[in-house]
Motif scaffolding. Sequence first.
Motif: not given
Length: 339
Positions: A138-139, A291, A296
């Motif tokens: 994940h970001e 993405p 994400r």
Amino acid sequence: MKEETKDWNGKHIAISRTDSIGDVLLTLPITAWLKEKYPTCKITFFCRNYTAPIVKHYESVDDIVKIDDLLTLPKKEQIDAIESLNLDAVVHVFPKKELAKLFKKALVPTRIGTSHRLFHLNTCNIRPNFTRKKSPLHESQLNFELIRPFGLSQIPSLEEVSKYTSSFGSEKEELPPEFDSLIGKKYVILHPKSQGSAREWPIEKYIELAKQLIVKDYEVVFTGTEQEGKLFRKEIPTDASSYDSTGKLNIDQLIWLIKNASGLVACSTGPLHIAGFLNTKAIGLFSPRIPIHPGRWKPLGKHSTPLIFDSNCEKCMAKKECDCISSISVETVLNEILK
């Protein structure tokens, strides 16, 4: 001395994230981790003027520098302003060449930035090597890669990162008079647009969802900028239970409105992440394409739900043009709100 063994208690650390609201929110957990490990460190967050109201609500940040203001100064004054902070380190979470040069000229001792930016070869002395685009993380987890030099040995799980959303608060804000009556009522926020930052669910589906919510005795509030409002304002139901707040709220007022809502529906954009941090029911509408997929970018928080139409969409997997997000049904979204 190796960076990993250094004690950063009492030190002054800058975090630089100068893009949009959602990106900034997903960066804030690294400041909570730093405060947890080094309780007496000081953290200054460098951000855009319009995201500063978001950062000020996060208790792990001690001070804010608004870069739009900073960069209007003559170059020498920009350097002087950074020097005056007596920083011990800066973490460039969002690479920005102009800022990277300034921190080097201001002689900040530890300057951290990804190795994937050529200008960091000359401006940063610690360059973590990792890639965001193809990562399964994940970001918010990816941002932790940049603070390994502070003694982070393992990237936290998404559940562990999510616990840092509790540091986000909001003081009561005065809303425009036309929205005062909403507080205390059961209302859902619909945020149809994203200023082009994400795949969007069709406006006609938001309108249909609004109508069905009103039938279920919910008030409905449409949010967005003034320019976004112009794109759909004429389609908003004229029912007394429907409100158009586009262009009428500042960030603090929007946060307060989201905090008290029964839920918020949006694509992958800032207000969705605000709802996640406030533990308001956050229903995010996503494409499965890498993405931009929810793995994400889904919102953090205990009451967040990402929705996609087909996780194995062939066009998305092949990176072909696809609008499968439009196939998410109104009924699917409504059922998530009513749970």
